[in-house]
Structure formats: structure tokens, C-alpha cells
Design an enzyme around this catalytic site. Sequence first.
Site, PDB file in Angstrom:
ATOM      1  N   GLU A 150      -2.071 -10.488   2.127  1.00  0.00           N
ATOM      2  CA  GLU A 150      -3.364 -10.901   2.674  1.00  0.00           C
ATOM      3  C   GLU A 150      -4.429 -10.155   1.863  1.00  0.00           C
ATOM      4  OE1 GLU A 150      -3.911 -10.161   6.848  1.00  0.00           O
ATOM      5  OE2 GLU A 150      -5.979 -10.907   6.758  1.00  0.00           O
ATOM      6  N   ARG A 179      10.448  -1.769   6.875  1.00  0.00           N
ATOM      7  CA  ARG A 179       9.290  -1.350   6.078  1.00  0.00           C
ATOM      8  C   ARG A 179       9.585  -0.039   5.379  1.00  0.00           C
ATOM      9  NH1 ARG A 179       4.406  -3.552   7.815  1.00  0.00           N
ATOM     10  NH2 ARG A 179       3.147  -1.875   6.989  1.00  0.00           N
ATOM     11  N   LYS A 185      -2.925  -0.865   5.487  1.00  0.00           N
ATOM     12  CA  LYS A 185      -4.197  -1.167   4.823  1.00  0.00           C
ATOM     13  C   LYS A 185      -5.388  -0.774   5.675  1.00  0.00           C
ATOM     14  CE  LYS A 185      -2.888  -5.279   3.595  1.00  0.00           C
ATOM     15  NZ  LYS A 185      -2.883  -6.695   3.255  1.00  0.00           N
TER      16      LYS A 185
HETATM   17  P1  ATP Z   1      -0.542  -3.470   6.142  1.00  0.00           P
HETATM   18  O1  ATP Z   1       0.150  -3.132   7.425  1.00  0.00           O
HETATM   19  O2  ATP Z   1      -0.611  -2.364   5.180  1.00  0.00           O
HETATM   20  O3  ATP Z   1      -1.867  -4.149   6.347  1.00  0.00           O
HETATM   21  P2  ATP Z   1       0.581  -6.019   5.847  1.00  0.00           P
HETATM   22  O4  ATP Z   1       1.992  -6.313   6.082  1.00  0.00           O
HETATM   23  O5  ATP Z   1      -0.335  -6.483   6.895  1.00  0.00           O
HETATM   24  O6  ATP Z   1       0.420  -4.508   5.472  1.00  0.00           O
HETATM   25  P3  ATP Z   1       0.302  -8.011   3.870  1.00  0.00           P
HETATM   26  O7  ATP Z   1      -0.700  -8.161   2.808  1.00  0.00           O
HETATM   27  O8  ATP Z   1       0.398  -9.030   4.925  1.00  0.00           O
HETATM   28  O9  ATP Z   1       0.054  -6.596   4.490  1.00  0.00           O
HETATM   29  O10 ATP Z   1       1.731  -7.767   3.222  1.00  0.00           O
HETATM   30  C1  ATP Z   1       2.270  -8.524   2.183  1.00  0.00           C
HETATM   31  C2  ATP Z   1       3.758  -8.330   2.156  1.00  0.00           C
HETATM   32  O11 ATP Z   1       4.070  -6.962   1.962  1.00  0.00           O
HETATM   33  C3  ATP Z   1       4.404  -8.746   3.458  1.00  0.00           C
HETATM   34  O12 ATP Z   1       5.538  -9.535   3.151  1.00  0.00           O
HETATM   35  C4  ATP Z   1       4.775  -7.465   4.107  1.00  0.00           C
HETATM   36  O13 ATP Z   1       5.912  -7.622   4.913  1.00  0.00           O
HETATM   37  C5  ATP Z   1       5.028  -6.549   2.905  1.00  0.00           C
HETATM   38  N1  ATP Z   1       4.818  -5.154   3.276  1.00  0.00           N
HETATM   39  C6  ATP Z   1       3.699  -4.617   3.808  1.00  0.00           C
HETATM   40  N2  ATP Z   1       3.878  -3.319   4.080  1.00  0.00           N
HETATM   41  C7  ATP Z   1       5.146  -3.016   3.699  1.00  0.00           C
HETATM   42  C8  ATP Z   1       5.948  -1.820   3.726  1.00  0.00           C
HETATM   43  N3  ATP Z   1       5.465  -0.671   4.194  1.00  0.00           N
HETATM   44  N4  ATP Z   1       7.205  -1.886   3.259  1.00  0.00           N
HETATM   45  C9  ATP Z   1       7.684  -3.030   2.762  1.00  0.00           C
HETATM   46  N5  ATP Z   1       7.003  -4.178   2.710  1.00  0.00           N
HETATM   47  C10 ATP Z   1       5.746  -4.184   3.176  1.00  0.00           C
HETATM   48 MG    MG Z   2       0.228  -8.882   7.200  1.00  0.00          MG
END
Ligand code: ATP
Ligand code: MG
Length: 566
Positions: free
Chosen positions: A39, A265, A275
Amino acid sequence: MSEADTKNSEDTRDFIREIIRADLDAGKHDGVVTRFPPEPNGYLHIGHAKSICLNFSIAQEFGGRCHLRFDDTNPAKEEQEYVDSIQKDVRWLGFDWGDNLFFASDYFDQLYAWAVQLVKAGKAYVDDLSADEIRAHRGTLTEPGKNSPYRDRSIEENLNLFQRMRAGEFEDGARVLRAKIDMASGNMNLRDPVMYRIVHESHPRTGDAWCIYPTYDFTHGQSDAIEHITHSICTLEFEDHRPLYDWYLDNIDAPSRPRQYEFSRLNVSHTIVSKRYLRQLVEEGHVRGWDDPRMPTISGMRRRGLPAAALRDFAKRVGVTKSNNVIEVALLDHCAREYLNKKALRRMAVLDPLKVVIENYPEGQSEELDAVNNPEDAAAGKRKVSFGREIYIERSDFMEDAPRKFFRLAPGREVRLRYAYFVTCTDVIKNDAGEVVELRCTYDPETRGGNSPDGRKVKGTLHWVSAAHAVPAEVRLYDHLFSRADPGADGNFLDDVDAESLSVLEGCLLEPALAEAKAGKAVQFERQGYFCVDPDSTPEKLVFNRTVALRDKWAKIQAKGGGGKK
Ligand code: ATP
Ligand code: MG
């Protein structure tokens, strides 16, 4: 070579690759298509790096492809700056999506058509309850939810209202479109989830074409289906969303049938991977920006000098599992050291200079000595370093009243100056405050190159720079941004920010070859660690970042309560 380096891709085994192998063997798919779906509401962090490595490596290993898809359904928080930084970071990590760059917003028309399809099938309805009321009707994990009074609207009325939602007739939050599934489901995600919200907000890509936006759940699986993703790999918090992912795909005319798989994760000690919190650190000025070298963002790690290869190695070593755990940040440092040890050119830099005058070295004379660029890599060759009567050594390499195991310089003791000569400390000069400001030494001309002519041994070898040739620099040392391994565990994570995690050293002195160091290219400052040029450098002032320290043997001895008798 490390274990990780000797492993080739065929050896990488984890439950996701097992599933893919089995699917391919069973003839379920012709090839593998994965995706990384960020995102664009912030910069990528180390957790994303793991996901990128996983998705792109799987595509490489199985001869498939990996899409980069922006999950841009929330116009309020998303910006072009993030879209650009994400692309830069994925490329820097070493991956290429080729032509497969997509945006969920490109599918808004199709998603809307599918929503209408569900309304027409009696499987979606417009709800006039407010967000709070919807929450109150949802029930809890132990109690079923209650049906909305608007749940049984006629298909005609739903179609009419949904079209008018789209046409912009209603205020934000006045109505939503919900899937009609089961308010008593044990899975909260199936209790008539919201599909569309009214948000009168311009979108970076679709402008003002829409004032209703689909939710993540109503977008993700369908986007996967449109792109013919075979294996949609995400993190464990989406496990409970999988029945909904499947429900949507089973109830629309999906062009393909992807499957979702979840892994745990990545969590790293002394680090935050969210983020939202990272944005808070930036916006409230706790760090110097998204690319502050203390940040666990890809851009921060790049600026600190961490090689992409080390990050890929790290991602590989932490592996893919379904159990949540915390990886020691020391593993990342280890991966960096292991890689940089092979690649980084060695240079001499004195961070806290103490002047040394070599009394029996002729005044006005200097000479050039051979220095090895990288003992781990003969191909890296040699360079010349200038030597003269006045040099600087590291202040911590001298101790006036030294214990026996202090193998560095002390009054009357002899040490080797790397690539130069053996020197013996003959005198210590102090200022009025009693601080040591200069050392007087003598050198042995027979030891040129640092070699002993008579088998005489010295225990210490010091790095140094020539006073007449050295170039000044600012050097920034970084510690963990958070003082505790589990920031925020006892309250607000901001309280755990270590105010001393950045130390700026002014007046450092470098061997002249370092003036040519290239930004982003790592060098080893001998005996200190790996460093790289920071983009803050100007022609007037060099700035270096410490990527990672070498392990300090003396610190270890001291930590063990050692040092020994004098
Ligand atoms: P955040 O919680 O940091 O905002 P998010 O999952 O909301 O992270 P996205 O941009 O939606 O952020 O994530 C893109 C991809 O990265 C998704 O497939 C998510 O599952 C993966 N991802 C995010 N954080 C992690 C993590 N700590 N370990 C592994 N994969 C991750
Ligand atoms: Mg997300």
C-alpha cells in the site's frame, strides 16, 4: 562461504515452496505467478524486504513471474512519493517486475461491476447504519452479531442506492455496501463485511472519477484473480480473512482462481516494523527522515550502507514459517559483516585523533608505503599510503597506565603501525588539565612495511594517518534506535527511543584515498567497522556513516571483567 551462500535455490525448502512444488507436480498450474502488494502509504521496511525476497525469489526459482501491485484503494493516505520510493527500493533489493507493474485502482471499474453482480444476486446490500452502529451490531468473538435493519432491502433498492453512492449523492460515511454473508459466523470477517465506503477524496491516479472506494478485502483477491496470480502469499494476520477472500472469488465470475497462503511476519529485536509507527517517528522528528540510517526502512538501511545482498541473505536465513518469533537484529549485522568482509576495501581512518611525533624520523620527509586493499580478495590490489614524522593514532589505542593485556601503545611499549614501522612510546605530553595531547615516539627504520627484521614480536598493530596528508571528515555512528529489544512493550514505543542512538564525530581524519569513496559503496575502516559515504557529503566536507562495527576484541575482554594485571 556461509551456509546460506552455498545453498542454491533448489535447496530452499519451506512450506510455501512445498505447496508450490506439489501444485506444479499435480498439474494445477502451468507456471507460478506471485505478487508483492504494497500500500503506497509509507516507505518499505525490513518486513516488506522479507516479503519481496520471498515473492520474487519464488518466481525466479520456479521460472514464473512476480508482479508489483500497488494496493492503492485508500486515497486519503496514499502519495506518489511512496509509489516512487517503493519502486526504487524493490529495484535496489535486486528484483525486477518487468512489465508487470499494476495498480489496484486500475481495476476500479471491474470491481464495481463485480459489486453490482453481487447486489443483483442478492449477495450485497447498502447499509445506512453509521460506522459505530455497524461496529455495535457486529457482536463479539463469543456473541453473534445482529442483522442490520437495512439487510433485507430489495435488490432494486440496493442497486439504486449503490448507483447513487457512486454518483456522489451522499456524504462520507452515510452509507456503505456490505456483503450479505452471515452475521452469526464464528469468523468475524464473514459478518457482512464492508465492500465499499463513500470517501469524497481525489485519488492520485483516478482523480475525481470515484467517490466510493473498495475495501482491502473486496480488492485484494479480485486483483489477484485479474492478474492470474497462482499463489497469493501474505502474512498471518490475513489467515482469518482467507474465507472471505475465497467467498468473494466463489461468488463472482473470477477470471482465475488464486489461493492465499500465510506466513509469519518478520519481527526484529530493537526494531519496529509498522508503517504507522515509522511515519510517527518521521513526522514527529524523532529521526531525520524515512531514510535516517537508524530506521529499519529499506531506504534507511541503504543509506547506512547495508548491501542489498546482505539483506537478501538475511531474508533467506530467517526463512518462512507459520510461527511468530523475533529475530535478533544481530543477525542482520552478521549478514552485513560477512558480505562486506569479502567486498569492502580496507582504509585507515582515525575517529578520535591523538597526535604522535616520531622524533627520530627526519623532519620534512615523507614516503609512500604499500597497503593491501582487501586481504580477502587479492584482485582488489594495493594502494600507497603516505607516512611522515607526524601522524595521528586513535586516542583509545593509547593508555598511560596500561594493564598487561592492553596490547596497544603505552609508555615504553612497542607496537606496529600498520604497513609502516614499529614505534616505541618515549614520552607523553599533557595540557594544563592533565589530558594527554601528544605522544612522542621513536621508530625502527629496519621495520619498514611493518616487518620485523630480527623476529622481534609486537602484540599490537595500530591504524594511523599521516598528519600532512589526512583529510578531515564527520563520521556518524549509529546504535539501535530503541534502547530495549521490545520497544513499546511497556507502554509508548516513543519512550524507548534512545536519544543517544546517533553520535556525530567531528574532526575525524582519513587517509586521502577515502576522499574518492563513492556514495553507497562500503569501505572498511581498519579495526573499526564498515562505513559508507553519506549523501550529506559536500566537496568541503566528507560525511561517513558507520554501517556496522567490527567486533571489538578489547571490549569483549573488558566485558568479561578482564584486562588482567599490569
Ligand atoms: P505495515 O503494518 O508496516 O503498515 P502492511 O502489511 O500494512 O505493513 P503493506 O504495504 O500492506 O503494509 O504490505 C505489503 C506486503 O508486505 C504485504 O503482503 C504484507 O503482508 C507484507 N509485510 C508487511 N509487513 C511485513 C512483515 N513484518 N513481515 C513480512 N511481510 C510483511
Ligand atoms: Mg496492509
